[in-house]
Scaffold this active site. Structure first.
Site, PDB file in Angstrom:
ATOM      1  CB  THR A 192      39.095  53.945  42.039  1.00 23.63           C
ATOM      2  OG1 THR A 192      38.844  52.562  42.087  1.00 23.63           O
ATOM      3  CG2 THR A 192      38.588  54.511  40.742  1.00 23.63           C
ATOM      4  N   GLY A 207      41.647  47.722  46.300  1.00 28.57           N
ATOM      5  CA  GLY A 207      40.856  48.951  46.635  1.00 28.57           C
ATOM      6  C   GLY A 207      40.792  48.876  48.114  1.00 28.57           C
ATOM      7  CE1 TYR A 266      29.337  51.529  42.164  1.00 28.49           C
ATOM      8  CE2 TYR A 266      27.448  52.431  43.465  1.00 28.49           C
ATOM      9  CZ  TYR A 266      28.541  51.692  43.407  1.00 28.49           C
ATOM     10  OH  TYR A 266      29.019  50.931  44.485  1.00 28.49           O
ATOM     11  CE  LYS A 308      28.841  47.972  42.121  1.00 27.43           C
ATOM     12  NZ  LYS A 308      29.855  46.939  42.504  1.00 27.43           N
ATOM     13  CG  ASP A 364      40.015  46.405  32.073  1.00 27.31           C
ATOM     14  OD1 ASP A 364      39.068  45.985  32.727  1.00 27.31           O
ATOM     15  OD2 ASP A 364      40.052  47.419  31.430  1.00 27.31           O
ATOM     16  CE  LYS A 373      28.799  27.540  32.215  1.00 34.32           C
ATOM     17  NZ  LYS A 373      29.568  28.120  30.932  1.00 34.32           N
ATOM     18  CB  SER A 412      32.812  48.554  40.653  1.00 35.10           C
ATOM     19  OG  SER A 412      31.976  49.806  40.322  1.00 35.10           O
TER      20      SER A 412
HETATM   21  P1  NAD Z   1      37.751  51.415  45.476  1.00 41.34           P
HETATM   22  O1  NAD Z   1      37.703  52.338  44.555  1.00 41.34           O
HETATM   23  O2  NAD Z   1      38.632  51.431  46.636  1.00 41.34           O
HETATM   24  O3  NAD Z   1      37.966  49.868  44.913  1.00 41.34           O
HETATM   25  C1  NAD Z   1      37.324  49.158  43.840  1.00 41.34           C
HETATM   26  C2  NAD Z   1      38.846  48.626  43.152  1.00 41.34           C
HETATM   27  O4  NAD Z   1      38.370  47.970  41.716  1.00 41.34           O
HETATM   28  C3  NAD Z   1      39.902  49.615  42.828  1.00 41.34           C
HETATM   29  O5  NAD Z   1      41.138  49.005  43.436  1.00 41.34           O
HETATM   30  C4  NAD Z   1      39.948  49.548  41.336  1.00 41.34           C
HETATM   31  O6  NAD Z   1      41.282  49.893  40.900  1.00 41.34           O
HETATM   32  C5  NAD Z   1      39.374  48.338  40.840  1.00 41.34           C
HETATM   33  N1  NAD Z   1      38.880  48.092  39.580  1.00 41.34           N
HETATM   34  C6  NAD Z   1      37.907  49.164  38.931  1.00 41.34           C
HETATM   35  N2  NAD Z   1      37.705  48.622  37.655  1.00 41.34           N
HETATM   36  C7  NAD Z   1      38.428  47.471  37.515  1.00 41.34           C
HETATM   37  C8  NAD Z   1      38.899  46.841  36.078  1.00 41.34           C
HETATM   38  N3  NAD Z   1      37.860  46.849  35.170  1.00 41.34           N
HETATM   39  N4  NAD Z   1      39.528  45.729  36.427  1.00 41.34           N
HETATM   40  C9  NAD Z   1      40.143  45.564  37.697  1.00 41.34           C
HETATM   41  N5  NAD Z   1      39.838  46.153  38.837  1.00 41.34           N
HETATM   42  C10 NAD Z   1      39.209  47.482  38.655  1.00 41.34           C
HETATM   43  O7  NAD Z   1      36.003  51.035  46.137  1.00 41.34           O
HETATM   44  P2  NAD Z   1      35.558  50.253  47.356  1.00 41.34           P
HETATM   45  O8  NAD Z   1      35.010  51.219  48.265  1.00 41.34           O
HETATM   46  O9  NAD Z   1      36.604  49.689  47.846  1.00 41.34           O
HETATM   47  O10 NAD Z   1      34.240  49.525  46.649  1.00 41.34           O
HETATM   48  C11 NAD Z   1      34.843  47.951  46.263  1.00 41.34           C
HETATM   49  C12 NAD Z   1      33.285  47.332  45.797  1.00 41.34           C
HETATM   50  O11 NAD Z   1      32.433  47.492  46.854  1.00 41.34           O
HETATM   51  C13 NAD Z   1      32.871  48.164  44.558  1.00 41.34           C
HETATM   52  O12 NAD Z   1      32.330  47.224  43.624  1.00 41.34           O
HETATM   53  C14 NAD Z   1      31.712  49.066  45.176  1.00 41.34           C
HETATM   54  O13 NAD Z   1      30.802  49.240  44.250  1.00 41.34           O
HETATM   55  C15 NAD Z   1      31.052  48.151  46.474  1.00 41.34           C
HETATM   56  N6  NAD Z   1      30.393  48.881  47.462  1.00 41.34           N
HETATM   57  C16 NAD Z   1      31.172  49.797  48.188  1.00 41.34           C
HETATM   58  C17 NAD Z   1      30.698  50.724  49.160  1.00 41.34           C
HETATM   59  C18 NAD Z   1      31.398  51.436  50.178  1.00 41.34           C
HETATM   60  O14 NAD Z   1      30.614  51.988  50.826  1.00 41.34           O
HETATM   61  N7  NAD Z   1      32.839  51.210  50.376  1.00 41.34           N
HETATM   62  C19 NAD Z   1      29.332  50.618  49.122  1.00 41.34           C
HETATM   63  C20 NAD Z   1      28.532  50.068  48.279  1.00 41.34           C
HETATM   64  C21 NAD Z   1      29.418  49.032  47.421  1.00 41.34           C
END
Ligand code: NAD
Ligand code: UDP
Length: 312
Positions: A38, A13, A148, A152, A59, A108, A78
């Site tokens: 995503t 991601g 969401y 979290k 997954d 763990k 996520s």
């Molecule tokens: P993103 O969608 O680009 O990355 C999330 C990645 O998780 C994706 O590559 C997706 O394919 C993968 N994923 C989702 N479900 C999965 C599963 N069941 N098994 C394996 N992979 C899975 O989003 P991001 O912005 O890079 O966010 C990354 C993390 O940071 C997330 O947990 C998000 O909640 C957290 N976060 C991001 C922001 C932000 O501003 N970007 C803010 C707060 C929290």
């Protein structure tokens, strides 16, 4: 000397790919696990030839098996943009709950340190401003964003339970709106939305009257903060974000100015439960990690605009 080994869930991601890159830069081996829900392989393609990097399409709501030693588990999987998690409500709840459980179980079993990518959304539509880590939040559990926010909040509770009950070394980062290269142009988040609209000369879609505020952090600063939390001794949640707060309307105008676009602003309905204000209180990060953001909003936006311009 044996290299430390990190597992990054969600590593394909936006944030996860920058994190994989940084951990490799720290001399670690990195196992990136992502089901590409995503994310996209294009975010990590440049890492395939790097010594110590491996990718597994998987997954993480299922049992996670990683052979060999693991020193760190960083759980970033996520859906993260409101459009994504509204379209994928069950996957979002599952990866925050079952996925966090499996990732903690891996930590763990391996005696590894665990880091959770949590979010400012745990504060919901906050009644305290700016938000310190001690604030418990104002979240609607049954609204559309609840899938969401509550996932979290559950993930944080599960992380603290593994720390207290199983003695796992855990870290929790509450990430505030972060932007930069490798965001998807159409993920619906405000930065890629406004930048791609502005570059295409299309109207900028401001939701509501645009008076709601956000505080945007450039990705390089965010990753530096996350790394400092990982190597710190702080086992309670830490806010990592940029306190530079502005309204969404001011933000739209800033992007128009930087792109040099004459595109008009088009007001659209405000999504349900859209938080009215958001700004991190980063006193903890400043005091205990010596961390604060270094990249100005304009500089971060210029780099992001260049990235999107090259792809349009
Ligand atoms: P993103 O969608 O680009 O990355 C999330 C990645 O998780 C994706 O590559 C997706 O394919 C993968 N994923 C989702 N479900 C999965 C599963 N069941 N098994 C394996 N992979 C899975 O989003 P991001 O912005 O890079 O966010 C990354 C993390 O940071 C997330 O947990 C998000 O909640 C957290 N976060 C991001 C922001 C932000 O501003 N970007 C803010 C707060 C929290
Ligand atoms: N927003 C907007 N136009 C868009 C996308 C988002 O006005 O095309 C607003 C949204 O309503 C919110 C803010 O921008 O107030 C930030 O939205 P984003 O989806 O990036 O993240 P959030 O902080 O809401 O999770």
């Amino acid at each position: 000397m044996e290299r430390a080994r990190a597992v990054v869930t969600g590593g394909a991601g936006f944030l996860g790919s920058h994190l994989c890159e940084r951990l490799l830069g720290e001399g670690m081996e990195v196992v990136c696990i992502d089901n590409l829900l995503t994310g996209n392989v294009s975010n990590i393609e440049h890492l395939f030839g790097v010594d110590g990097f491996t990718f597994e399409k998987y997954d993480v709501t299922n049992y996670i098996h990683v052979p060999g030693k693991v020193g760190f588990v960083l759980h970033f999987a996520s859906p993260a943009s409101p459009i994504d998690y509204l379209e994928l409500p069950i996957q979002t709840l599952k990866v925050g709950s079952l996925g966090t459980h499996k990732a903690l179980g891996l930590a763990k079993a391996k005696g590894a340190r665990f880091l959770l990518a949590s979010t400012s959304e745990v504060y919901g539509d906050p009644l305290v401003h700016p938000q310190p880590e001690s604030y418990w939040g104002n979240v609607n559990p049954v609204g559309p964003r609840g899938v969401y926010d509550e996932a979290k909040r559950f993930a944080e509770a599960m992380t603290m339970a593994y720390q207290r009950f199983h003695g796992v070394s855990t870290r929790i980062v509450r990430i505030f709106n972060t932007f930069g290269p490798r965001m998807r142009a159409h993920d619906g988040r405000v930065v890629p939305a406004f930048v791609s609209q502005s570059l295409a000369g299309e109207p900028l879609t401001v939701f509501g009257d645009g008076s709601q505020t956000r505080s945007f952090c450039y990705v390089d600063d965010e990753i530096e903060g996350i790394i400092r939390v990982l190597f710190s001794e702080i086992d309670e949640p830490v806010n990592i974000g940029n306190p530079a707060e502005m309204t969404v309307l001011q933000f739209a105008e800033t992007i128009q100015r930087l792109v040099g676009s004459q595109a008009p602003i088009e007001f659209k309905p405000l999504p349900v439960d859209d938080p009215k204000v958001r700004q991190p209180d980063i006193s903890q990060a400043r005091a205990y990690l010596g961390w604060e953001p270094k990249v100005s909003l304009e500089e971060g936006l210029r780099r992001t605009i260049d990235y999107f311009r090259a792809r349009l």
